[in-house]
Design a protein around this motif. Structure first.
Motif, mmCIF file in Angstrom:
data_model
loop_
_atom_site.group_PDB
_atom_site.id
_atom_site.type_symbol
_atom_site.label_atom_id
_atom_site.label_comp_id
_atom_site.label_asym_id
_atom_site.label_seq_id
_atom_site.Cartn_x
_atom_site.Cartn_y
_atom_site.Cartn_z
ATOM 1 N N ALA A 80 30.859 -21.817 -68.473
ATOM 2 C CA ALA A 80 31.114 -20.586 -68.283
ATOM 3 C C ALA A 80 30.836 -19.914 -66.939
ATOM 4 O O ALA A 80 31.479 -18.854 -66.623
ATOM 5 N N ARG A 81 29.877 -20.520 -66.277
ATOM 6 C CA ARG A 81 29.486 -19.942 -64.912
ATOM 7 C C ARG A 81 30.275 -20.289 -64.028
ATOM 8 O O ARG A 81 30.829 -19.376 -63.159
ATOM 9 N N VAL A 82 31.098 -21.496 -64.097
ATOM 10 C CA VAL A 82 32.032 -21.845 -63.262
ATOM 11 C C VAL A 82 33.337 -21.084 -63.320
ATOM 12 O O VAL A 82 34.067 -20.424 -62.282
ATOM 13 N N SER A 97 32.149 -34.355 -66.519
ATOM 14 C CA SER A 97 32.484 -33.742 -65.177
ATOM 15 C C SER A 97 33.016 -32.351 -65.635
ATOM 16 O O SER A 97 33.579 -32.196 -66.810
ATOM 17 N N ILE A 98 33.132 -31.513 -64.643
ATOM 18 C CA ILE A 98 33.654 -30.273 -64.615
ATOM 19 C C ILE A 98 34.914 -30.095 -63.719
ATOM 20 O O ILE A 98 34.682 -30.387 -62.605
ATOM 21 N N ILE A 99 36.049 -30.227 -64.327
ATOM 22 C CA ILE A 99 37.275 -30.094 -63.379
ATOM 23 C C ILE A 99 37.593 -28.609 -63.061
ATOM 24 O O ILE A 99 37.928 -27.938 -63.700
ATOM 25 N N VAL A 100 37.772 -28.218 -61.651
ATOM 26 C CA VAL A 100 37.741 -26.920 -61.455
ATOM 27 C C VAL A 100 39.210 -26.791 -60.660
ATOM 28 O O VAL A 100 39.251 -27.504 -59.498
ATOM 29 N N ALA A 101 40.147 -26.156 -60.841
ATOM 30 C CA ALA A 101 41.437 -25.657 -60.106
ATOM 31 C C ALA A 101 40.983 -24.296 -59.471
ATOM 32 O O ALA A 101 40.673 -23.420 -60.170
ATOM 33 N N ALA A 155 34.746 -16.238 -58.650
ATOM 34 C CA ALA A 155 36.117 -15.609 -58.162
ATOM 35 C C ALA A 155 36.821 -16.947 -57.480
ATOM 36 O O ALA A 155 36.235 -17.695 -56.829
ATOM 37 N N GLY A 156 38.055 -17.019 -57.693
ATOM 38 C CA GLY A 156 39.111 -17.708 -57.173
ATOM 39 C C GLY A 156 39.329 -19.112 -58.090
ATOM 40 O O GLY A 156 40.207 -19.873 -57.729
ATOM 41 N N VAL A 209 28.817 -24.203 -56.176
ATOM 42 C CA VAL A 209 27.605 -24.811 -56.351
ATOM 43 C C VAL A 209 26.400 -24.101 -56.500
ATOM 44 O O VAL A 209 25.495 -24.299 -57.220
ATOM 45 N N ARG A 210 26.399 -22.791 -55.804
ATOM 46 C CA ARG A 210 25.283 -21.728 -55.796
ATOM 47 C C ARG A 210 25.452 -21.373 -57.343
ATOM 48 O O ARG A 210 24.162 -21.249 -57.896
ATOM 49 N N ALA A 211 26.393 -21.223 -57.813
ATOM 50 C CA ALA A 211 26.454 -20.453 -59.344
ATOM 51 C C ALA A 211 25.761 -21.558 -60.297
ATOM 52 O O ALA A 211 25.000 -21.252 -61.289
ATOM 53 N N LEU A 212 25.965 -22.975 -60.135
ATOM 54 C CA LEU A 212 25.517 -23.961 -60.913
ATOM 55 C C LEU A 212 24.085 -24.061 -60.679
ATOM 56 O O LEU A 212 23.251 -24.244 -61.708
ATOM 57 N N VAL A 213 23.724 -24.250 -59.365
ATOM 58 C CA VAL A 213 22.159 -24.515 -59.175
ATOM 59 C C VAL A 213 21.271 -23.166 -59.461
ATOM 60 O O VAL A 213 20.202 -23.503 -60.353
ATOM 61 N N GLU A 214 22.008 -22.106 -59.547
ATOM 62 C CA GLU A 214 21.317 -20.789 -59.955
ATOM 63 C C GLU A 214 20.978 -20.862 -61.601
ATOM 64 O O GLU A 214 20.265 -20.254 -61.994
ATOM 65 N N GLY A 215 22.067 -21.583 -62.192
ATOM 66 C CA GLY A 215 21.890 -21.706 -63.657
ATOM 67 C C GLY A 215 21.308 -22.811 -63.919
ATOM 68 O O GLY A 215 20.993 -23.099 -65.210
ATOM 69 N N GLY A 216 20.507 -23.469 -63.276
ATOM 70 C CA GLY A 216 19.653 -24.718 -63.657
ATOM 71 C C GLY A 216 20.410 -25.939 -63.674
ATOM 72 O O GLY A 216 19.655 -27.120 -64.287
ATOM 73 N N ALA A 217 21.660 -26.137 -63.290
ATOM 74 C CA ALA A 217 22.167 -27.260 -63.496
ATOM 75 C C ALA A 217 21.778 -28.017 -62.305
ATOM 76 O O ALA A 217 21.471 -27.933 -60.977
ATOM 77 N N GLU A 218 21.841 -29.405 -62.526
ATOM 78 C CA GLU A 218 21.515 -30.520 -61.389
ATOM 79 C C GLU A 218 22.852 -31.257 -60.990
ATOM 80 O O GLU A 218 23.571 -31.910 -61.934
ATOM 81 N N ILE A 219 23.189 -31.045 -59.839
ATOM 82 C CA ILE A 219 24.468 -31.558 -59.424
ATOM 83 C C ILE A 219 24.355 -32.799 -58.827
ATOM 84 O O ILE A 219 23.468 -33.072 -57.999
#
Lengths: 320, 270
Positions: free
Chosen positions: A244-246, A261-265, A250-251, A277-287
């Motif tokens: 949901a964060r991904v 994995s999450i595949i993003v187009a 924008a874009g 990356v910022r959105a995921l890290v802020e949400g507590g995800a470990e990349i």
């Protein structure tokens, strides 16, 4: 570059079944044109129509400069077709098979022999020319059938699943042959389920399911559908809230789970990826890692066909 | 060397199709056996029967039975009568060869192509289907006619060497010679096109043969009626039968041509 094949509202009905539904198609001279669609989509019927083997219910076509329904014998002389089954006379030798067909294409005896030799050598079958084709492997039979389709030097070669059931060596021979034909400026119309093959060989591809859904080059199809995709591997596994964060970034055009994995187009990954990356890290995800992923033609195909099946018609605008 | 594909000349097409079909037939031992067996059996049995009648004089009871069954031979010497009857009877069987032999060949010619999936590439060439059908008909007709004529020639020679004057007169009667020369090709063509027609609807050689085998029934009926004197095939009747055969040949070829259309073959044949 001229037009090798043009159809206008070409339609074929069998009782209530509409196998080919008013297709408008243009194939340029000298291109390898891929014709992709699921089983039962009407690909073989389309091939039979444009090769003047069956008559259209309505619509017209011009093939190699000849009008369908008017110059059918000339069309059949100007095109070659590889049918789904090799269809060889198995009690007869490779040589006898090819010379027989060369005669049916009206080649004089000397030319027929020359062409039979040329194509048997090209397909690596010259040493076994006197053997009955019943003794040939599936791959050899397929190569024989391709030689038969090409030996009268057709201006357009229609190939229906040319590498199906072939081992990698034989498939490579066939693909090399198609590349060589393109090098000679010959037009090739390739029906295939092998999307990797279509991707490698075709200048343009038509997705087809009773009607033409979309025509474009493989690169354009990939780019337009997914843009440039990014694969983000998360530890231990991506959660719905990560997706949901991904999607909120924008874009981002599309995002989905695939194999952990999450595949993003996205339209512009260089701008979008840092935001992701910022959105995921802020949400507590470990990349674990972020990599670029090029969309495969298979993804494009599956999505188009899926959407057509679900939506009932082409989702991506009118055919070009 | 330039390569320009075009529709081949009809004679070239016919020659190519015939040569291919004959090569294919020769390579098929079952087909060769089924083609040669009827003429060999009929010829062998016929020669043996005429020879046996020459060696073993018939009994009075046999003679009376023959006279009542075949009034046409009454008044002849008993041995002559029996030999003449037998010689003529086997001529009828010779008329069966052109109905049986080409039928098998024609059925194999079409069903073989169907099972080998060779029809689509064949139809993708610039040849006309009418020409193709004609070539296929000829490919089955020519060997069958040759086989029948050859068997008849052997039979004729054997009867001349072994048989009585009545037997020789029977097998050299102008009506029968004409029947062999004219009706054999017509019957062969009928059988071939019937075989092709049946083969468009069925995929099993044996089923096609069983259906096609019905063509022998009228031939046998007419032949028996002629031998037993119940029907006299005079010149008028001969002309009528020839005309009927020509009309039947044209009708069946026309029907076969309708069934043998590109679209029918590719879409409807199973």
């Amino acid at each position: 570059m001229g037009i090798a094949l043009r159809t206008e509202k070409l339609t074929k009905r069998f009782d209530r079944l509409v196998a080919v539904d008013g297709i408008d198609l243009e194939v340029r001279e000298g291109e390898v044109f891929g014709f992709l669609g699921p089983n039962g989509a009407g690909k073989t019927t389309t091939l039979r129509l444009v090769c003047a083997l069956i008559a259209p219910t309505s619509g017209t076509a011009e093939v190699a400069g000849y009008r369908l329904g008017v110059d059918d014998a000339k069309i059949r002389a100007a095109v070659g077709i590889l049918t789904e089954q090799p269809g060889l006379y198995e009690r007869q030798s490779a040589w006898e098979n090819l010379v027989f067909y060369a005669t049916l294409y009206g080649l004089p005896t000397a030319v027929a022999a020359k062409q039979a030799e040329r194509y048997l050598r090209l397909m690596g079958l010259w040493e076994r020319r006197q053997e009955p084709t019943a003794t040939f492997s599936r791959g050899m039979k397929q190569k024989m059938a391709i030689a038969r389709a090409a030996l009268h030097e057709p201006r357009i070669l229609f190939l229906d699943e040319p590498t199906t059931g072939l081992d990698p060596d034989a498939a490579k021979t066939v693909r090399d042959f198609i590349v060589a034909l393109r090098g000679e400026g010959r037009t090739v119309f390739l029906c295939t389920h092998n999307l990797d093959e279509a991707d490698r060989l075709c200048d343009r591809i038509a997705f087809f399911r009773h009607k033409v859904i979309r025509i474009d080059s493989p690169d354009e199809l990939r780019a337009e559908l997914y843009g440039r995709a990014t694969e983000i591997r998360l530890l231990p596994a991506p959660r719905p809230e990560d997706l949901a964060r991904v999607r909120a970034v924008a874009g981002v055009r599309e995002a989905r789970f695939e194999n952990g994995s999450i595949i993003v187009a996205s339209t512009d990954p260089l701008r979008t990826n840092p935001l992701l990356v910022r959105a995921l890290v802020e949400g507590g995800a470990e990349i674990a890692y972020v990599t670029e992923r090029r969309a495969r033609l298979e993804d494009v195909y599956l999505r188009i066909v899926e959407e057509v099946v679900e939506g009932g018609e082409a989702p991506l605008g009118p055919p070009r | 060397m330039s390569v320009v594909a075009r529709t081949p000349e009809r004679t070239t097409l016919v020659r190519a199709v015939c040569v291919r079909e004959w090569r294919e037939a020769i390579g098929n031992k079952l087909l060769v056996g089924m083609t040669l067996l009827p003429p060999v059996v009929i010829l062998g049995t016929g020669v043996l029967a005429v020879a046996a009648a020459a060696i073993n004089p018939p009994s009075e009871r046999d003679i009376q039975a023959l006279y009542s069954a075949a009034p046409a031979v009454r008044g002849l010497d008993p041995v002559d009568a029996v030999q003449g009857f037998i010689a003529t009877y086997f001529l009828i069987l010779f008329m069966l060869i052109p109905t049986v032999v080409p039928l098998t060949m024609a059925i194999y010619s079409v069903i073989g192509e169907k099972s080998m999936r060779t029809l689509e590439p064949l139809l993708a060439t610039p040849v006309g289907v009418g020409d193709l059908l004609f070539a296929k008909s000829l490919a089955s007709t020519v060997p069958s006619v040759i086989v029948t004529w050859t068997a008849y020639a052997f039979y004729l020679t054997s009867v001349v060497l072994l048989g009585s004057r009545a037997a020789v007169n029977a097998v050299t009667a102008p009506r029968w010679v004409l029947a062999i020369l004219v009706m054999v090709p017509l019957l062969t063509l009928l059988s071939v096109n019937l075989g092709i027609l049946i083969s468009t609807r069925v995929n099993d050689v044996r089923v096609a043969q069983q259906i096609g085998g019905l063509v022998v029934v009228p031939v046998v009926a007419i032949g028996i009626a002629q031998v037993t004197g119940r029907v006299v095939l005079d010149n008028g009747a001969f002309l009528q039968m020839t005309t009927v055969l020509i009309v039947l040949d044209l009708a069946v070829f026309w029907l076969a041509k309708i069934a043998f259309q590109r679209e029918n073959i590719l879409v409807r044949w199973r």
